[in-house]
Enzyme design. Structure first.
Site, PDB file in Angstrom:
ATOM      1  N   HIS A 135       0.788  -1.240   0.000  1.00 45.60           N
ATOM      2  CA  HIS A 135       0.000   0.000   0.000  1.00 45.60           C
ATOM      3  C   HIS A 135       0.815   1.282   0.000  1.00 45.60           C
ATOM      4  O   HIS A 135       0.269   2.362  -0.140  1.00 45.60           O
ATOM      5  CB  HIS A 135      -0.977   0.038   1.181  1.00 45.60           C
ATOM      6  CG  HIS A 135      -0.323   0.401   2.487  1.00 45.60           C
ATOM      7  ND1 HIS A 135       0.497  -0.456   3.153  1.00 45.60           N
ATOM      8  CD2 HIS A 135      -0.362   1.533   3.221  1.00 45.60           C
ATOM      9  CE1 HIS A 135       0.944   0.123   4.260  1.00 45.60           C
ATOM     10  NE2 HIS A 135       0.444   1.328   4.324  1.00 45.60           N
TER      11      HIS A 135
HETATM   12  N1  UDP Z   1      -3.641  -4.662   9.237  1.00 43.56           N
HETATM   13  C1  UDP Z   1      -4.863  -5.255   9.454  1.00 43.56           C
HETATM   14  N2  UDP Z   1      -5.547  -5.722   8.367  1.00 43.56           N
HETATM   15  C2  UDP Z   1      -5.072  -5.653   7.106  1.00 43.56           C
HETATM   16  C3  UDP Z   1      -3.801  -5.055   6.894  1.00 43.56           C
HETATM   17  C4  UDP Z   1      -3.114  -4.552   7.988  1.00 43.56           C
HETATM   18  O1  UDP Z   1      -5.323  -5.357  10.585  1.00 43.56           O
HETATM   19  O2  UDP Z   1      -5.762  -6.090   6.175  1.00 43.56           O
HETATM   20  C5  UDP Z   1      -2.903  -4.135  10.398  1.00 43.56           C
HETATM   21  C6  UDP Z   1      -1.525  -4.716  10.564  1.00 43.56           C
HETATM   22  O3  UDP Z   1      -1.565  -5.941  11.247  1.00 43.56           O
HETATM   23  C7  UDP Z   1      -0.803  -3.626  11.335  1.00 43.56           C
HETATM   24  C8  UDP Z   1      -1.429  -2.376  10.798  1.00 43.56           C
HETATM   25  O4  UDP Z   1      -2.672  -2.766  10.221  1.00 43.56           O
HETATM   26  O5  UDP Z   1      -1.064  -3.717  12.713  1.00 43.56           O
HETATM   27  C9  UDP Z   1      -0.498  -1.810   9.775  1.00 43.56           C
HETATM   28  O6  UDP Z   1      -1.128  -0.908   9.036  1.00 43.56           O
HETATM   29  P1  UDP Z   1      -0.656  -0.443   7.597  1.00 43.56           P
HETATM   30  O7  UDP Z   1       0.127  -1.517   6.958  1.00 43.56           O
HETATM   31  O8  UDP Z   1      -1.877   0.054   6.941  1.00 43.56           O
HETATM   32  O9  UDP Z   1       0.226   0.838   7.924  1.00 43.56           O
HETATM   33  P2  UDP Z   1       1.738   1.104   8.272  1.00 43.56           P
HETATM   34  O10 UDP Z   1       2.113   0.266   9.443  1.00 43.56           O
HETATM   35  O11 UDP Z   1       2.523   0.814   7.045  1.00 43.56           O
HETATM   36  O12 UDP Z   1       1.770   2.555   8.601  1.00 43.56           O
END
Ligand code: UDP
Length: 357
Positions: free
Chosen positions: A206
């Site tokens: 993403h």
């Molecule tokens: N997550 C979730 N469902 C999904 C994808 C991600 O619950 O379908 C959770 C994941 O386990 C983590 C968080 O969302 O705890 C991460 O979010 P994301 O990857 O959107 O953002 P980033 O960490 O890159 O800022």
């Protein structure tokens, strides 16, 4: 501090906020939650509030689907209005999104202390909107809670030792969440039954640097298609990525599912053979659940995972992806090293906030 306003807006922030909200309740700290609306639909927002029993936001700003500048500007204006009414003792922001920066800036201009959880992280890539958000937020924060040693060192290198701010290393609230909800996930999630397979690779995509480059997204999809011919790849797909795949007419051989809730995500992580992601949080969660991770980026804020061989950075290069997959699919590692604390980060942060004058 007796009254805190928490500003959240994106999926990872709901997960982090769940851990501190619970501690605030235990300590009798009043928390008012502002949801900026950055992530808004059931799968990206509501499900986390329900499953993780996060208090309902008092304010829903409903700001989303506009450019970075417009989004941050509108949030700044609306958060300021709320703060003028609520007049909290501190404003709490998490991570590195537009909601983080807008919340911190609104508070700082009103001379309300800013508390930044997940402070000090750097990718050293100024093309990432997240990097801009975290640098600016750190600079106007009064209390900086850092999850790792490298985060502390980053702040020292930037001269934070000479600023009138408080800096702590307290561990990672995401580890608190993973430990706290793992049993509940085991009892309530039926995602493994739904997908119907036991051996699979879990992947997520993403990050803007991947989704907004036709070349990068094509390479990643081709790389995942190839891996999928050896072992099924399951991808809970971010709505933005789904739209881009559709717009570019890129077909996937691997299995796309809708974004899942946190409990389902825990079960997918725990039962996967390997994780491939460009997410920040998922790199750590892979480690928490004893899985190697291939990161679809050229840099990471979680350098300790790369240094110790738990994580391999491959950018969007399908050859490097394939090589890392071959290397990690059979690799054995000891994941018991303590890199992110003991799961009591939120408890320590809440206690500090309570006693802060
Ligand atoms: N997550 C979730 N469902 C999904 C994808 C991600 O619950 O379908 C959770 C994941 O386990 C983590 C968080 O969302 O705890 C991460 O979010 P994301 O990857 O959107 O953002 P980033 O960490 O890159 O800022």
């Amino acid at each position: 501090m007796k009254k805190i306003v928490t500003v959240v807006g994106a999926r990872p922030q709901f997960i982090k906020a769940a851990t501190l909200s619970r501690q605030f309740k235990l300590l009798g700290i009043e928390e008012v939650i502002i949801h900026t609306g950055q992530h808004f639909d059931t799968n990206m927002s509501d499900i986390f509030f329900e499953e993780m029993e996060i208090p309902k936001p008092t304010y829903q700003l409903d700001i989303h689907s506009v450019s970075h500048g417009a989004m941050t500007g509108r949030m700044l204006e609306e958060v300021e209005k709320v703060l003028q009414v609520e007049m909290p003792d501190g404003v709490l922001v998490y991570g590195d999104t537009n909601s983080t920066l807008a919340g911190a800036l609104a508070a700082a201009k009103l001379h309300i202390p800013v508390i930044h959880v997940e402070a000090g992280l750097r990718s050293f890539n100024m093309n990432m909107p997240e990097e801009i958000n975290r640098i600016l937020t750190d600079r106007i924060s009064n209390i900086l809670f850092c999850p790792t040693d490298s985060a502390i060192q980053n702040l020292k290198r930037e001269g934070f030792d000479n600023l009138p701010v408080e800096i702590f290393k307290n561990g990672d609230v995401m580890l608190d969440a993973a430990l706290f909800y793992a049993d509940k996930a085991e009892k309530t999630s039926d995602i493994l039954k739904q997908i119907g397979i036991t051996k699979f690779v879990l992947a997520t995509i993403h990050r803007q640097e991947n989704t907004d480059s036709v070349e990068n997204i094509r390479n990643i999809v081709e790389g995942l298609n190839e891996i999928n011919r050896q072992i099924p790849v399951i991808v809970p797909i971010h709505p933005r990525t789904r739209n881009i795949l559709k717009k570019l007419n890129i077909s996937t051989e691997f299995r796309l599912i809708d974004p899942v809730g946190y409990f389902d995500m825990i079960m997918l992580l725990k039962n996967s053979e390997l994780v491939i992601t460009d997410s920040g949080g998922i790199q750590k969660e892979a480690f928490f659940f004893g899985k190697h991770c291939i990161t679809l980026r050229e840099q990471t804020e979680w350098v300790e995972l790369v240094d110790r061989g738990f994580n391999v950075l491959v950018g969007s290069d399908k050859i490097r992806l394939k090589n890392a997959f071959e290397l990690l699919r059979t690799k054995q590692s000891d994941f018991s090293i303590n890199l992110y604390g003991k799961g009591d980060a939120a408890e320590r942060i809440a206690q500090y906030i309570l006693n802060y004058k």
